[in-house]
Enzyme design. Structure first.
Site, PDB file in Angstrom:
ATOM      1  N   ILE A  22      -2.971  17.299  27.687  1.00  0.00           N
ATOM      2  CA  ILE A  22      -1.779  17.338  28.532  1.00  0.00           C
ATOM      3  C   ILE A  22      -0.660  18.125  27.860  1.00  0.00           C
ATOM      4  O   ILE A  22      -0.032  18.995  28.473  1.00  0.00           O
ATOM      5  CB  ILE A  22      -1.323  15.902  28.872  1.00  0.00           C
ATOM      6  N   ASN A  93       5.560  13.271  24.849  1.00  0.00           N
ATOM      7  CA  ASN A  93       4.199  13.300  25.370  1.00  0.00           C
ATOM      8  C   ASN A  93       3.194  12.585  24.463  1.00  0.00           C
ATOM      9  O   ASN A  93       2.005  12.584  24.741  1.00  0.00           O
ATOM     10  CB  ASN A  93       3.779  14.763  25.567  1.00  0.00           C
ATOM     11  N   ASN A  97      -4.310   5.796  23.138  1.00  0.00           N
ATOM     12  CA  ASN A  97      -4.786   4.477  23.530  1.00  0.00           C
ATOM     13  C   ASN A  97      -5.711   3.981  22.426  1.00  0.00           C
ATOM     14  O   ASN A  97      -6.924   4.169  22.472  1.00  0.00           O
ATOM     15  CB  ASN A  97      -5.503   4.551  24.878  1.00  0.00           C
ATOM     16  N   SER A 143       2.003   5.776  31.243  1.00  0.00           N
ATOM     17  CA  SER A 143       0.627   5.433  31.606  1.00  0.00           C
ATOM     18  C   SER A 143       0.605   4.269  32.574  1.00  0.00           C
ATOM     19  O   SER A 143       1.440   3.355  32.486  1.00  0.00           O
ATOM     20  CB  SER A 143      -0.170   5.065  30.356  1.00  0.00           C
ATOM     21  N   GLN A 150      -4.980  -3.168  30.949  1.00  0.00           N
ATOM     22  CA  GLN A 150      -6.304  -2.572  30.808  1.00  0.00           C
ATOM     23  C   GLN A 150      -7.276  -3.517  30.119  1.00  0.00           C
ATOM     24  O   GLN A 150      -8.440  -3.584  30.455  1.00  0.00           O
ATOM     25  CB  GLN A 150      -6.211  -1.266  30.000  1.00  0.00           C
ATOM     26  N   TYR A 156      -0.788  -0.381  22.844  1.00  0.00           N
ATOM     27  CA  TYR A 156      -0.559   0.734  23.760  1.00  0.00           C
ATOM     28  C   TYR A 156       0.127   0.252  25.034  1.00  0.00           C
ATOM     29  O   TYR A 156       1.064   0.896  25.531  1.00  0.00           O
ATOM     30  CB  TYR A 156      -1.893   1.389  24.090  1.00  0.00           C
ATOM     31  N   ALA A 187      -2.671   7.996  35.530  1.00  0.00           N
ATOM     32  CA  ALA A 187      -3.739   6.992  35.554  1.00  0.00           C
ATOM     33  C   ALA A 187      -4.962   7.542  34.823  1.00  0.00           C
ATOM     34  O   ALA A 187      -5.144   7.324  33.636  1.00  0.00           O
ATOM     35  CB  ALA A 187      -4.068   6.583  36.982  1.00  0.00           C
ATOM     36  N   GLU A 188      -5.776   8.297  35.526  1.00  0.00           N
ATOM     37  CA  GLU A 188      -7.007   8.829  34.931  1.00  0.00           C
ATOM     38  C   GLU A 188      -6.963  10.359  34.964  1.00  0.00           C
ATOM     39  O   GLU A 188      -6.917  10.962  36.024  1.00  0.00           O
ATOM     40  CB  GLU A 188      -8.233   8.327  35.703  1.00  0.00           C
TER      41      GLU A 188
END
Length: 265
Positions: A22, A93, A97, A143, A150, A156, A187-188
């Site tokens: 990213i 940025n 995780n 996130s 999760q 995280y 998300a993903e």
């Protein structure tokens, strides 16, 4: 669309990840818009990225920095200010995780916070005098884990929850200076790090297929280019009256009716 980012000094932390990450994608999109991307990361890969940009005629800088070290971040901002004299936007940025769950040590949990949220605070803190001068803005990459949980990643999740809290807090704090603060929630997205994780699984392709089918819009992951394009719009003058917002670039993953999801078996 011309986003009027030409010659804007945009500092991007976590920007020396693998090609296609990213941060790396955001940097290239900034370069395409004529901005001056400044990479802040501990990975020496950043030198290679800046060299490539400079060969394209792009004015760019890499400051190798341990973003968990307050002194290192303060020094990085000094280097940036010495070269350019201003900062127009920062994009926080950093995100790993790291699986620091309830069974992890105190040290692991704290290290996760330092990397995933404290680094955001530090970059904003030391860049703030320059953002005040430019009436610049802050964009935090967040996130869905902050909102959905999760499992097995307390550090995280806590950090990314903190990122959203800071986004709104800074919007309130800095509104008097004309500084905007927003967050993108992902998300993903099939980043190189995501691909590396999938490859560690014995049934990786099955897992990947299931995840794709869980995303309502087009049953696919968000492209890093889509995240980068949204990031550039938010920091640009085209989004000049937007602050304190969480912008979801997730194909409807967090909010849309689960009835939209196709069979995931």
């Amino acid at each position: 669309m011309d986003l009027n980012l030409k010659n804007k000094i945009v500092v991007v932390s976590g920007s020396a990840g693998k090609e296609g990450s990213i941060g790396e994608t955001i940097v290239n999109r900034l370069a395409d818009e004529g901005a001056i991307p400044v990479l802040v990361d501990r990975n020496a890969r950043g030198f290679e990225y800046v060299e490539r940009l400079q060969k394209r005629g792009v004015n760019s800088l890499f400051v190798q920095t341990d973003v968990t070290d307050p002194v290192a971040i303060e020094n990085a901002v000094k280097v940036i200010a010495a070269k350019y004299g201003r900062i127009d936007a920062i994009i926080n940025n950093v995100g790993v995780n790291d699986g620091a769950g309830l069974d992890s040590s105190y040290e692991d949990f704290m290290n996760s916070l330092k990397l995933n949220v404290v680094s955001y605070f530090l970059l904003a803190k030391y860049a703030l005098p320059y953002l005040k001068e430019s009436k610049g803005n802050i964009l935090n990459i967040g996130s869905k884990v902050a909102l959905t949980g999760q499992g097995g990643t307390s550090g995280y999740a806590a950090a990314k929850g903190g990122v959203l809290g800071l986004t709104r807090e800074w919007a309130v704090d800095l509104i008097q200076f004309g500084i905007r603060s927003n967050a993108i929630i992902i998300a993903e997205s099939y980043t190189p790090a995501y691909e590396d994780w999938i490859k560690t699984l014995p049934d990786g392709e099955t897992v990947l297929n299931k995840i794709n089918k869980s995303i309502p819009l087009e049953s696919r992951m968000t492209k890093t280019e889509e995240i980068a394009d949204t990031a550039l719009f938010i920091i640009s003058e085209k989004s000049s009256h937007t602050t304190g917002q969480f912008v979801f670039v997730d194909g409807g993953y967090v909010h849309l009716d689960r009835a939209l999801i196709r069979d995931v078996n």
